[in-house]
Design an enzyme around this catalytic site. Sequence first.
Site, PDB file in Angstrom:
ATOM      1  N   LEU A  66       0.843  -1.202   0.000  1.00 13.43           N
ATOM      2  CA  LEU A  66       0.000   0.000   0.000  1.00 13.43           C
ATOM      3  C   LEU A  66       0.879   1.252   0.000  1.00 13.43           C
ATOM      4  O   LEU A  66       0.914   2.010  -0.943  1.00 13.43           O
ATOM      5  CB  LEU A  66      -0.900  -0.004   1.241  1.00 13.43           C
ATOM      6  N   ASP A  67       1.564   1.449   1.087  1.00 14.56           N
ATOM      7  CA  ASP A  67       2.417   2.621   1.249  1.00 14.56           C
ATOM      8  C   ASP A  67       3.631   2.136   1.998  1.00 14.56           C
ATOM      9  O   ASP A  67       3.599   2.079   3.209  1.00 14.56           O
ATOM     10  CB  ASP A  67       1.655   3.682   2.058  1.00 14.56           C
ATOM     11  N   PRO A  68       4.671   1.686   1.316  1.00 16.10           N
ATOM     12  CA  PRO A  68       4.988   1.897  -0.089  1.00 16.10           C
ATOM     13  C   PRO A  68       4.314   0.880  -1.021  1.00 16.10           C
ATOM     14  O   PRO A  68       4.171  -0.278  -0.662  1.00 16.10           O
ATOM     15  CB  PRO A  68       6.498   1.690  -0.117  1.00 16.10           C
TER      16      PRO A  68
END
Length: 464
Positions: A131-133
């Site tokens: 997702l993030d990253p």
Amino acid sequence: KSLRMKNILLIGAGRSASTLIKYLLDNSKKENWQITVGDISLELAKQKIGNHPNAQAIAFDMNNEIQRGEEIAKADIVISMLPATLHLPVAKECLKQKKNMATASYVSKQMRELDAEAKKAGVILLNEIGLDPGIDHLSAMKVIDEIKANGGKMVTFKSYCGGLVAPESNDNPWGYKFTWSPRSVVLAGQTGESAGGTAQYLENGKIKYIPYPRLFTTTDTVLVDGYGKFEAYANRDSLSYMELYGLHDAKNMLRGTLRMPGFCRAWNTFIQLGLTDDNCKVSDSANTTYAELIESFLPDSKGGSVKKKLAKFLHEKENSSVMKKLDWLGIFKNQKIGRLTLVPSAHEEGGNASPAEILLDLLMKKWSLKPKDKDMVVMQHLFEYKDPKSKVHKITSSLVVIGDDQVNTAMSKTVGLPLGISTKLILNGKINLKGVWVPTVKEIYNPVLAELENFGIRFIEKHS
């Protein structure tokens, strides 16, 4: 489709792996895959695959080099869902055996150093595809590349992401529940990590720093259509993304974490008091009450109740929204802290826990998802650019994903699906890159974003 069966080894069957495993199982027949799920807990691995004919569960011990070698030897690709610090030995074994690998974690310096070796072995070590990253790279680079292709010059890039609780499950004054590593939430923004606890970003071409004690007092407001306002505090390091995204000429660069309005100001209380400190120990914490703990961190010992003293220390009214949030957590109660059952590290040490461990234990009781709760992931990018005629344009790109239930959470979907999709693309030769990569190139972001849309993970773009 190749006729030969492909073997996928997935290591780590924890919370974020549920949707990934479901994706692999759902595609296994059509793609001719055999999936091995290895976890330190055989029970957990078994539970995640059910009785699926194309999958097997194994007890996997990361520290057993022989087992590691044997299992990786059988695989065509290895997906590591281990804690970030444990990817390296897996990567090195993959190189030795010329196997592809994918993870959702940040590329470490040591991982990056394997690039030449991976190219030589003819394999890809794909990182930061969660997702993030992960989704942040995919979606940001797609827009940045389009702007540049049309002769535009990037002026501003701001990117925000938060793992939150869905509006219908938002039933506490903090507007927050844990949807990923609780420990990381408590220690967010502190020293001892890469940027030494000081956030840095770019504003009007100048580097700005926010030290940890001020991090939660310096916030942005972010508006997301249909979901209203959020507040954002700066991530530790926004500047390294200028290199990664090719934004050398940008004047503004910021990455931040999203929370519900009011969260940051109340959270700042714990920082001011020193309750996010993981280094000092509270002596005999098991027999100390929450009220005594707060009192022991307050400078002034005169004048009324602990609540009154804290309000005075914070320059808050006793019935302010900050004080209500604190009161709801139970930190003014004459209740003994006791031995911490939810924090394993503190458990071993007996009755002397650190303030951060005590806080974490309390929050895990208060901020855990209830069985019917749904979580929510919110991401937003803001782009400002000048067209060839020097006119300034803005694009806002927003994503909201709401979980189905406690197992198939939004967090599990947004971390797991990009990993599953890219695994399929690598096995089918659609992603043909070799070396150590993160998903900032068309060859990865176009097909992954396209398939994510089938799962309702899509960005809404607004141009102005």
